[in-house]
Design an enzyme around this catalytic site. Structure first.
Site, PDB file in Angstrom:
ATOM      1  N   TYR A  32      59.630  59.770  22.515  1.00 37.07           N
ATOM      2  CA  TYR A  32      58.628  58.746  22.837  1.00 37.07           C
ATOM      3  C   TYR A  32      59.232  57.545  23.568  1.00 37.07           C
ATOM      4  O   TYR A  32      59.245  57.498  24.794  1.00 37.07           O
ATOM      5  CB  TYR A  32      57.805  58.308  21.596  1.00 37.07           C
ATOM      6  CG  TYR A  32      56.535  57.641  22.055  1.00 37.07           C
ATOM      7  CD1 TYR A  32      55.347  58.357  22.163  1.00 37.07           C
ATOM      8  CD2 TYR A  32      56.544  56.310  22.495  1.00 37.07           C
ATOM      9  CE1 TYR A  32      54.198  57.761  22.677  1.00 37.07           C
ATOM     10  CE2 TYR A  32      55.398  55.707  23.010  1.00 37.07           C
ATOM     11  CZ  TYR A  32      54.235  56.442  23.088  1.00 37.07           C
ATOM     12  OH  TYR A  32      53.115  55.861  23.619  1.00 37.07           O
TER      13      TYR A  32
ATOM     14  N   VAL B 226      46.288  59.555  14.671  1.00 37.40           N
ATOM     15  CA  VAL B 226      45.888  60.858  15.207  1.00 37.40           C
ATOM     16  C   VAL B 226      44.743  60.646  16.197  1.00 37.40           C
ATOM     17  O   VAL B 226      43.646  60.256  15.815  1.00 37.40           O
ATOM     18  CB  VAL B 226      45.404  61.802  14.089  1.00 37.40           C
ATOM     19  CG1 VAL B 226      44.941  63.132  14.679  1.00 37.40           C
ATOM     20  CG2 VAL B 226      46.504  62.038  13.073  1.00 37.40           C
TER      21      VAL B 226
HETATM   22  P1  NAI Z   1      42.349  58.652  23.354  1.00 37.26           P
HETATM   23  O1  NAI Z   1      42.770  59.918  23.982  1.00 37.26           O
HETATM   24  O2  NAI Z   1      41.666  58.673  22.039  1.00 37.26           O
HETATM   25  O3  NAI Z   1      41.386  57.822  24.361  1.00 37.26           O
HETATM   26  C1  NAI Z   1      41.577  57.847  25.741  1.00 37.26           C
HETATM   27  C2  NAI Z   1      40.357  57.287  26.434  1.00 37.26           C
HETATM   28  O4  NAI Z   1      40.588  57.302  27.847  1.00 37.26           O
HETATM   29  C3  NAI Z   1      39.055  58.083  26.215  1.00 37.26           C
HETATM   30  O5  NAI Z   1      37.980  57.169  26.126  1.00 37.26           O
HETATM   31  C4  NAI Z   1      38.927  58.905  27.494  1.00 37.26           C
HETATM   32  O6  NAI Z   1      37.593  59.257  27.839  1.00 37.26           O
HETATM   33  C5  NAI Z   1      39.483  57.909  28.494  1.00 37.26           C
HETATM   34  N1  NAI Z   1      39.952  58.524  29.730  1.00 37.26           N
HETATM   35  C6  NAI Z   1      40.975  59.399  29.927  1.00 37.26           C
HETATM   36  N2  NAI Z   1      41.098  59.693  31.243  1.00 37.26           N
HETATM   37  C7  NAI Z   1      40.139  58.985  31.886  1.00 37.26           C
HETATM   38  C8  NAI Z   1      39.763  58.836  33.241  1.00 37.26           C
HETATM   39  N3  NAI Z   1      40.397  59.483  34.227  1.00 37.26           N
HETATM   40  N4  NAI Z   1      38.724  58.018  33.524  1.00 37.26           N
HETATM   41  C9  NAI Z   1      38.037  57.364  32.555  1.00 37.26           C
HETATM   42  N5  NAI Z   1      38.371  57.445  31.257  1.00 37.26           N
HETATM   43  C10 NAI Z   1      39.403  58.245  30.927  1.00 37.26           C
HETATM   44  O7  NAI Z   1      43.651  57.739  23.319  1.00 37.26           O
HETATM   45  P2  NAI Z   1      44.176  56.623  22.299  1.00 37.26           P
HETATM   46  O8  NAI Z   1      45.131  57.240  21.370  1.00 37.26           O
HETATM   47  O9  NAI Z   1      43.071  55.778  21.804  1.00 37.26           O
HETATM   48  O10 NAI Z   1      45.081  55.771  23.322  1.00 37.26           O
HETATM   49  C11 NAI Z   1      44.648  54.592  23.944  1.00 37.26           C
HETATM   50  C12 NAI Z   1      45.872  53.748  24.243  1.00 37.26           C
HETATM   51  O11 NAI Z   1      46.511  53.402  23.008  1.00 37.26           O
HETATM   52  C13 NAI Z   1      46.931  54.474  25.086  1.00 37.26           C
HETATM   53  O12 NAI Z   1      47.536  53.553  25.950  1.00 37.26           O
HETATM   54  C14 NAI Z   1      47.931  54.925  24.031  1.00 37.26           C
HETATM   55  O13 NAI Z   1      49.211  55.125  24.551  1.00 37.26           O
HETATM   56  C15 NAI Z   1      47.883  53.739  23.093  1.00 37.26           C
HETATM   57  N6  NAI Z   1      48.406  53.978  21.739  1.00 37.26           N
HETATM   58  C16 NAI Z   1      48.087  55.115  21.037  1.00 37.26           C
HETATM   59  C17 NAI Z   1      48.643  55.335  19.786  1.00 37.26           C
HETATM   60  C18 NAI Z   1      48.331  56.562  18.990  1.00 37.26           C
HETATM   61  O14 NAI Z   1      49.076  56.875  18.064  1.00 37.26           O
HETATM   62  N7  NAI Z   1      47.254  57.242  19.264  1.00 37.26           N
HETATM   63  C19 NAI Z   1      49.561  54.355  19.164  1.00 37.26           C
HETATM   64  C20 NAI Z   1      49.747  53.151  19.944  1.00 37.26           C
HETATM   65  C21 NAI Z   1      49.200  52.995  21.199  1.00 37.26           C
END
Ligand code: NAI
Ligand code: NA
Length: 398
Positions: free
Chosen positions: A236, A275
């Site tokens: 990571y 998750v």
């Molecule tokens: P997720 O996969 O649940 O949500 C991603 C979102 O982006 C969704 O709403 C999806 O529809 C949207 N999306 C993806 N491609 C798209 C596109 N081309 N156009 C429009 N919308 C698009 O992801 P999550 O986990 O909520 O991640 C969000 C942020 O938080 C990321 O930057 C991630 O790195 C960060 N993060 C995640 C952690 C985790 O453990 N899940 C921990 C800390 C930070």
């Protein structure tokens, strides 16, 4: 490849899996139970608004601060008997609840990386809200088509330098085994990953929004990052995705300059491991998360996306006090995850982790409705799984 933007309204609310609606209602109830966020945001754009931290941010803004929200995401609606994606149902359920509470909520379904969707979003802001005072950037995607060059970038999840061997869990079977991931052998993979998950698109959004005059005086923007424990560093934080996060974090300085004359400010918040669809795609990390959940639950300090986002808004972004930042200028709401006692216990469990984790892992899947196990799940299947979950839970207790 240009992805066609789709902006259809939500149809056929009755066909949503009940579980999704209940999950959204639970998140709303949680935010309401914490009381109103004083001086919270009022007109909010959430980019990546349909799942994970994005939907939780949207719910927090709407139900914690009565904010009008515009959500941008990329999801599939139900079509020809096939169920839609989880984020589609989440967003439909959110809009239904927001409208029932008299809150403005509209969504744009299409490629947020494209100029076209940025333009559509700006037009909608102009028409309905005038200006916005918060932009949440919560995109997570494996690929991006660059809007200026048309180049398609694919991110890779690999170590840099040496191969990385550690334990991983097969998310479908729950089987724990060793995995070796070879490092990237060229700089291009690193650059591609930065192009997808780094800060350029966040910067493009803020530039376009500013140029269109739709950012309010004192506007805030926040994007999300991750650090995690040393045991996942090779895959990571020190891997390709970590380079993209370095780039995202460095973009704060650029955006702060851009927003200076508006007295605006940008932040990166380092969130807890959870998750979601995107974290499940990273090797090794899901096993770490399942052990982390176990330890944090035992200690009574587990948080999901909604607890994290409510805390970020209420105690940090809109606390009315000076926001505390780490030595690199980041907000840290991964504080409980990174606590020494938590990490020590996770490390001990890591040593012991075998397929024993299987049962525990399955329970996690059943109890975290946002995760990919619930993608496209039909109602009857949902009920079957819930039953199975209760059975597993009683097994675990004995
Ligand atoms: P997720 O996969 O649940 O949500 C991603 C979102 O982006 C969704 O709403 C999806 O529809 C949207 N999306 C993806 N491609 C798209 C596109 N081309 N156009 C429009 N919308 C698009 O992801 P999550 O986990 O909520 O991640 C969000 C942020 O938080 C990321 O930057 C991630 O790195 C960060 N993060 C995640 C952690 C985790 O453990 N899940 C921990 C800390 C930070
Ligand atoms: Na998200």
């Amino acid at each position: 490849m240009i992805i066609k933007p789709r902006t259809r309204g939500f149809i056929c609310l009755t066909s949503h899996p009940e579980g999704t609606l209940q999950n959204i209602k639970n998140q709303i109830d949680y935010v309401k139970s914490k009381g109103k966020i004083k001086n919270g945001p009022k007109k909010v754009l959430v980019i990546g608004a349909s799942t994970g931290f994005g939907i939780a941010s949207r719910i927090t803004a709407a139900f914690g601060s009565d904010a009008a929200t515009i959500g941008v995401f990329f999801e599939k609606p139900a079509a020809e008997g096939k169920p839609g994606t989880a984020g589609w149902y989440n967003s439909a359920a959110f809009e239904k609840e927001a409208h029932a509470s008299g809150l403005y909520a509209k969504s744009i379904n299409g490629d947020a990386f494209s100029d076209e969707i940025k333009k559509q979003t700006i037009d909608l802001i102009k028409k309905d809200l005038g200006q916005i005072d918060l932009v949440v950037y919560s995109l997570a995607s494996p690929r991006r088509t660059h809007p200026k060059t048309g180049v398609n970038y694919a991110s890779v999840l690999k170590p840099i330098g040496q191969p990385f061997t550690n334990k991983t869990v097969d998310f479908h079977t729950g089987v724990v085994s060793d995995i070796t991931i070879n490092p990237v052998d060229n700089d291009e993979d690193i650059q591609n990953t930065i192009a997808v998950m780094g800060g350029e698109d966040w910067k493009f959004w803020m530039e376009d929004l500013k140029e269109a005059g739709v950012l309010a005086e004192g506007v805030k923007t926040v994007a999300y990052s991750y650090i995690g424990p040393e045991l996942t560093y090779p895959i990571y934080r020190n891997g390709t995705i970590g380079k993209a996060k370095d780039d995202l974090e460095a973009t704060v300085t650029t955006i702060n300059k851009l927003l200076k004359d508006l007295n605006g400010i940008s932040y990166v918040s380092v969130n807890k491991a959870l998750v979601t669809q995107s974290s499940s795609a990273i090797p090794v990390v899901p096993l770490y998360i399942s052990l982390l959940y176990k330890v944090m639950k035992q200690k009574g300090i587990h948080e999901g996306c909604i607890e994290q986002m409510q805390r970020l808004f209420a105690e940090s972004l809109y606390s009315g006090e000076k926001i505390s930042l780490d030595e690199k200028g980041r907000i840290r709401i991964d504080d409980l995850e990174m606590r020494e006692d938590v990490q020590k216990e996770v490390a001990a469990l890591w040593e012991q982790a075998t397929t024993q984790v299987k049962k525990y892992w399955q329970i996690q899947l059943l109890h975290h409705k946002e995760d990919i196990a619930f993608k496209s799940i039909s109602k009857s299947k949902w009920e079957d799984q819930k039953l199975a979950g209760d059975t597993l839970k009683s097994v675990q207790r004995t």
